[in-house]
Design a protein around this motif. Sequence first.
Motif, PDB file in Angstrom:
ATOM      1  N   GLY A   1       0.795  -1.225   0.000  1.00 29.85           N
ATOM      2  CA  GLY A   1       0.000   0.000   0.000  1.00 29.85           C
ATOM      3  C   GLY A   1       0.825   1.272   0.000  1.00 29.85           C
ATOM      4  N   GLY A   2       2.151   1.138  -0.098  1.00 34.36           N
ATOM      5  CA  GLY A   2       3.022   2.316  -0.035  1.00 34.36           C
ATOM      6  C   GLY A   2       2.889   3.254  -1.209  1.00 34.36           C
ATOM      7  N   ASP A   3       2.184   2.813  -2.257  1.00 29.21           N
ATOM      8  CA  ASP A   3       1.998   3.660  -3.438  1.00 29.21           C
ATOM      9  C   ASP A   3       0.666   4.405  -3.411  1.00 29.21           C
ATOM     10  OD1 ASP A   3       0.374   1.458  -3.674  1.00 29.21           O
ATOM     11  OD2 ASP A   3       0.840   1.070  -5.784  1.00 29.21           O
ATOM     12  N   GLY A   4       0.048   4.531  -2.247  1.00 29.27           N
ATOM     13  CA  GLY A   4      -1.245   5.201  -2.150  1.00 29.27           C
ATOM     14  C   GLY A   4      -1.218   6.627  -2.664  1.00 29.27           C
ATOM     15  N   ARG A   5      -2.368   7.065  -3.186  1.00 29.34           N
ATOM     16  CA  ARG A   5      -2.451   8.405  -3.786  1.00 29.34           C
ATOM     17  C   ARG A   5      -2.220   9.508  -2.763  1.00 29.34           C
ATOM     18  NH1 ARG A   5      -8.047   8.787  -6.726  1.00 29.34           N
ATOM     19  NH2 ARG A   5      -7.218  10.882  -7.125  1.00 29.34           N
ATOM     20  N   ASN A   6      -2.579   9.257  -1.512  1.00 27.24           N
ATOM     21  CA  ASN A   6      -2.418  10.278  -0.478  1.00 27.24           C
ATOM     22  C   ASN A   6      -1.193  10.025   0.403  1.00 27.24           C
ATOM     23  OD1 ASN A   6      -3.576   7.987   0.598  1.00 27.24           O
ATOM     24  ND2 ASN A   6      -4.833   9.098   2.088  1.00 27.24           N
ATOM     25  N   VAL A   7      -0.205   9.336  -0.168  1.00 28.38           N
ATOM     26  CA  VAL A   7       1.093   9.178   0.492  1.00 28.38           C
ATOM     27  C   VAL A   7       2.055  10.160  -0.166  1.00 28.38           C
ATOM     28  CG1 VAL A   7       3.011   7.634   1.019  1.00 28.38           C
ATOM     29  CG2 VAL A   7       0.667   6.749   1.005  1.00 28.38           C
ATOM     30  N   MET A   8       2.598  11.082   0.617  1.00 25.52           N
ATOM     31  CA  MET A   8       3.458  12.138   0.070  1.00 25.52           C
ATOM     32  C   MET A   8       4.814  12.128   0.764  1.00 25.52           C
ATOM     33  SD  MET A   8       0.697  15.286   0.007  1.00 25.52           S
ATOM     34  CE  MET A   8       1.715  16.344  -1.020  1.00 25.52           C
ATOM     35  N   GLY A   9       5.823  12.601   0.052  1.00 29.93           N
ATOM     36  CA  GLY A   9       7.128  12.829   0.660  1.00 29.93           C
ATOM     37  C   GLY A   9       7.122  14.169   1.382  1.00 29.93           C
ATOM     38  N   SER A  10       8.041  14.341   2.319  1.00 33.65           N
ATOM     39  CA  SER A  10       8.057  15.558   3.131  1.00 33.65           C
ATOM     40  C   SER A  10       8.297  16.808   2.304  1.00 33.65           C
ATOM     41  CB  SER A  10       9.140  15.448   4.208  1.00 33.65           C
ATOM     42  OG  SER A  10      10.420  15.228   3.615  1.00 33.65           O
ATOM     43  N   VAL A  11       9.217  16.751   1.352  1.00 30.53           N
ATOM     44  CA  VAL A  11       9.536  17.926   0.538  1.00 30.53           C
ATOM     45  C   VAL A  11       8.336  18.324  -0.310  1.00 30.53           C
ATOM     46  CG1 VAL A  11      10.998  18.817  -1.311  1.00 30.53           C
ATOM     47  CG2 VAL A  11      12.002  17.443   0.510  1.00 30.53           C
ATOM     48  N   GLN A  12       7.687  17.325  -0.900  1.00 32.70           N
ATOM     49  CA  GLN A  12       6.500  17.609  -1.712  1.00 32.70           C
ATOM     50  C   GLN A  12       5.406  18.236  -0.854  1.00 32.70           C
ATOM     51  OE1 GLN A  12       4.578  14.101  -3.236  1.00 32.70           O
ATOM     52  NE2 GLN A  12       2.991  15.255  -4.345  1.00 32.70           N
ATOM     53  N   PHE A  13       5.152  17.670   0.325  1.00 33.23           N
ATOM     54  CA  PHE A  13       4.084  18.178   1.185  1.00 33.23           C
ATOM     55  C   PHE A  13       4.378  19.604   1.642  1.00 33.23           C
ATOM     56  CE2 PHE A  13       2.551  18.918   5.530  1.00 33.23           C
ATOM     57  CZ  PHE A  13       1.184  18.864   5.310  1.00 33.23           C
ATOM     58  N   LEU A  14       5.571  19.831   2.198  1.00 32.46           N
ATOM     59  CA  LEU A  14       5.898  21.157   2.725  1.00 32.46           C
ATOM     60  C   LEU A  14       5.958  22.198   1.618  1.00 32.46           C
ATOM     61  CD1 LEU A  14       8.592  20.067   5.338  1.00 32.46           C
ATOM     62  CD2 LEU A  14       6.299  20.956   5.829  1.00 32.46           C
ATOM     63  N   GLY A  15       6.352  21.771   0.413  1.00 28.31           N
ATOM     64  CA  GLY A  15       6.416  22.701  -0.705  1.00 28.31           C
ATOM     65  C   GLY A  15       5.054  23.132  -1.214  1.00 28.31           C
ATOM     66  N   GLU A  16       4.036  22.343  -0.926  1.00 24.01           N
ATOM     67  CA  GLU A  16       2.688  22.657  -1.416  1.00 24.01           C
ATOM     68  C   GLU A  16       1.846  23.433  -0.408  1.00 24.01           C
ATOM     69  OE1 GLU A  16       0.575  19.416  -3.085  1.00 24.01           O
ATOM     70  OE2 GLU A  16       2.114  18.944  -4.578  1.00 24.01           O
ATOM     71  N   ILE A  17       2.403  23.659   0.789  1.00 27.68           N
ATOM     72  CA  ILE A  17       1.671  24.437   1.785  1.00 27.68           C
ATOM     73  C   ILE A  17       1.504  25.869   1.275  1.00 27.68           C
ATOM     74  CG2 ILE A  17       1.685  25.328   4.142  1.00 27.68           C
ATOM     75  CD1 ILE A  17       1.274  22.303   3.921  1.00 27.68           C
ATOM     76  N   GLY A  18       0.286  26.342   1.268  1.00 30.62           N
ATOM     77  CA  GLY A  18       0.003  27.688   0.777  1.00 30.62           C
ATOM     78  C   GLY A  18      -0.132  27.770  -0.723  1.00 30.62           C
ATOM     79  N   VAL A  19       0.175  26.667  -1.415  1.00 33.07           N
ATOM     80  CA  VAL A  19       0.035  26.634  -2.878  1.00 33.07           C
ATOM     81  C   VAL A  19      -1.169  25.770  -3.238  1.00 33.07           C
ATOM     82  CG1 VAL A  19       1.156  26.076  -5.063  1.00 33.07           C
ATOM     83  CG2 VAL A  19       2.531  26.912  -3.133  1.00 33.07           C
ATOM     84  N   HIS A  20      -1.091  24.469  -2.901  1.00 30.20           N
ATOM     85  CA  HIS A  20      -2.212  23.566  -3.153  1.00 30.20           C
ATOM     86  C   HIS A  20      -2.850  23.057  -1.869  1.00 30.20           C
ATOM     87  CE1 HIS A  20       0.238  23.091  -6.939  1.00 30.20           C
ATOM     88  NE2 HIS A  20      -0.942  23.435  -7.419  1.00 30.20           N
ATOM     89  N   ILE A  21      -2.159  23.252  -0.751  1.00 33.76           N
ATOM     90  CA  ILE A  21      -2.693  22.785   0.538  1.00 33.76           C
ATOM     91  C   ILE A  21      -2.811  23.975   1.474  1.00 33.76           C
ATOM     92  CG2 ILE A  21      -2.304  21.282   2.529  1.00 33.76           C
ATOM     93  CD1 ILE A  21      -0.625  19.474   0.735  1.00 33.76           C
ATOM     94  N   SER A  22      -4.036  24.254   1.905  1.00 38.58           N
ATOM     95  CA  SER A  22      -4.244  25.394   2.808  1.00 38.58           C
ATOM     96  C   SER A  22      -5.016  25.021   4.068  1.00 38.58           C
ATOM     97  CB  SER A  22      -4.985  26.517   2.080  1.00 38.58           C
ATOM     98  OG  SER A  22      -6.230  26.045   1.580  1.00 38.58           O
ATOM     99  N   SER A  23      -5.554  23.790   4.112  1.00 34.34           N
ATOM    100  CA  SER A  23      -6.313  23.380   5.294  1.00 34.34           C
ATOM    101  C   SER A  23      -6.232  21.867   5.464  1.00 34.34           C
ATOM    102  CB  SER A  23      -7.785  23.790   5.179  1.00 34.34           C
ATOM    103  OG  SER A  23      -8.540  23.275   6.258  1.00 34.34           O
ATOM    104  N   MET A  24      -6.132  21.450   6.731  1.00 36.66           N
ATOM    105  CA  MET A  24      -6.208  20.031   7.080  1.00 36.66           C
ATOM    106  C   MET A  24      -7.278  19.854   8.149  1.00 36.66           C
ATOM    107  SD  MET A  24      -3.958  18.524   5.173  1.00 36.66           S
ATOM    108  CE  MET A  24      -3.940  16.946   5.957  1.00 36.66           C
ATOM    109  N   HIS A  25      -8.315  20.652   8.080  1.00 32.53           N
ATOM    110  CA  HIS A  25      -9.350  20.714   9.114  1.00 32.53           C
ATOM    111  C   HIS A  25      -9.942  19.338   9.400  1.00 32.53           C
ATOM    112  CE1 HIS A  25     -12.359  22.468  11.669  1.00 32.53           C
ATOM    113  NE2 HIS A  25     -13.350  21.941  10.942  1.00 32.53           N
TER     114      HIS A  25
END
Length: 730
Positions: A400-424
């Motif tokens: 299951g390591g290839d799941g669509r919602n599995v992200m690397g740290s650099v990808q996740f942190l780089g998308e904050i404020g760009v594509h990710i703005s809430s984890m409510h």
Amino acid sequence: MITTSVIVLIALGFTAAAVLAAASKALYVKEDPRIAQVEACLPGANCGGCGLPGCGAAAAAVVAGKAKPDLCVAGGNEIAEAIAKVMGMSVDFSEPEVAELICTGGNRAETIYAYEGIHDCRAEAMLYYGEKSCGLGCIGMGTCVRACPFDALQLDEQNLPVVNKTLCRSCGKCTEVCPTGAIRISGLSANLLHINKTQDCLAPCMQKCPIQVDVRTFVHQLKKGRLASALQTVKSRNPLPLILGRVCPAPCEQICRRNILDSGVAISTLQKFVAEWEMQSGQHVPLDCNPDTGHRVAIVGAGPAGLSCAYFLRRLGHHPVLFDTHAEPGGMLRYAIPEFRLPHHVVEWEIHGILEIGVEYRPFMNFGKDFTLESLAEDGFESVFLATGAWHTPSLDIPGGDGRNVMGSVQFLGEIGVHISSMHEKTVVVVGGTNAAMDTARTVIRLGASRVVVLAEDIQRKMSANKTDIKHATSAGAEIMEQTRPVEFHQDGHGNVVRVDFEQVQYKDEKKASGPILSVPDTLQSVDCDLVVVCLERWPELECFKDAEGNIPFKVSKQGTVEADKATMQTSLPHVFAGGELRLGRSLVMDAVADGRRAARSIHTLLTEGKVRRFSAPPLERVIPESILKGMKVTYSIPRVKEQEIPVDVRKHSMTKEVTLPITLCDAVKEASRCLHCGLTCYDSDAGSEYANDPDVLTFEEIAAQKAAKEAAEAKSAASAKDTAKEACA
């Protein structure tokens, strides 16, 4: 008889005179008038610093073409230019150098015997190997002072030579007579590029700093209120003090000798303080740079390693050009570290200080597409430093390591404020015990996540994350599960991971917390989740370096990093160097900055000497055993400065507010006074005496007395309780 003898002698005299007169006419060589003109330019010191017996001989050597116009160490550039004018020549830039004392011990260094013979350092060293227990220590008899022909040296109250830099002519006489190497000739290039060696006078903090900041000097300058000088000392090794003051794990503090007594000096905080002082002033402290050499160097990647290399090359006079795929320089400093930990305005300020000294930046440049090693050579770049970083997070090799919602740290942190703005109201699982894992956990909490679970294989003290960041993550609400690892990701019908199974693990040797990580049977647990962020290893992406046949022109390690000499950063291609995470894989910012400086050193010697200069002695790689002291006698205990933090409730709702607040000048100076101003084995036992009357400052004797009184009171109370119990039983 007498008359005849006189006549004969007179005749012989006239004959000899005639012969000499004839010979002088036959053998006469007219002296070149330029010799006298050149000698008139010289100061007449006849010091011998040029290696010739006096100024007359020096002038003759210049005219004969055996010496350059700048041979006179006593004269400086003005005299060199005057001589060059006589000779119709030009003078190359000559970097100013002065004598510099590396020993800080003086009378603090323990003497091992009383020497009653000739008061000469060389004689004492020859007979008794010097009187100080420290082999690097200044013996202190002033032999160097007497050897200086320019009165540039004098002894202070500790019998240490003090250099008057305005009088020093770098003739080297002092270094010739010093038997321990305690005094050396040094200039800008030597200071910028010196690599610590075991024969240097290094306090433990300086030995553990990968960037090799001269901690002792900068803290002492701060203590004296010389903030600009303190910052210049830091910047001779660290071009990013504001950044590293925030993200450095500070190994220097962990080995600080004060830990033997109370707690280490807050070195990182003091470094950040002087850099904050500069930023608040609105102007960068002036930095010396050598004149332009005309040499051009391409630096591929504008992260911390590339910025560091460019900074040092520019200060040495070369023309570095940064190439990067992003619009702005900074690499992961700008695109992968949250702003609450490293504010954008701090990154902007630091980078602006590097660019304004003459470093060129070219954005949106992709290696292999927009330029290659061949095109760089065609454009006149004589050397290349590769520092493209490690942006790729490999997939976990578990179901299951290839799941669509599995992200690397650099990808996740780089998308904050760009594509990710809430984890409510989301539940996030973070895998790893790295700095990126703590950054991710703190970020998703600020974005409104209801639960954050961090799965870390190690116990907390073995995690690679900064201990302060671990504390900040837990205080914000992250659940850090030590000694756990995921074993399976369960996906829904759309390929999204909805549940993570994890297990307990243990070290093969639990007592030492070392050895392979082993599974603990029957410990399987599960957690439902909405997102998984993997914060483990990161590796470089090497596709851009492949040629048309798919080959990479330099050696690559089994781990997928570029192989380069760890001391020189040189790859298998002589003119190509590599450093930072491209060489190391996932690593710390301080390691990248250190790689950049070492690469600059190697490139500088390649450009100026035609080859990469190897080390005359091995660089320092391990702590010097004799410098680790077990017992110390220090008078005062001064509490370590406490950095104030904004409340947890405030920080949980802000993506931009820093957790830690700046300290005051008074706090910084008092903290600097805690520094023992260590040498290799010596230290100031009375450090901080100026604060002796402060209510929070105690002598260690007072502390010992209080401890003894407390123990006596506890013993008396215990005895009284025992007697009471006996009476009750009776």
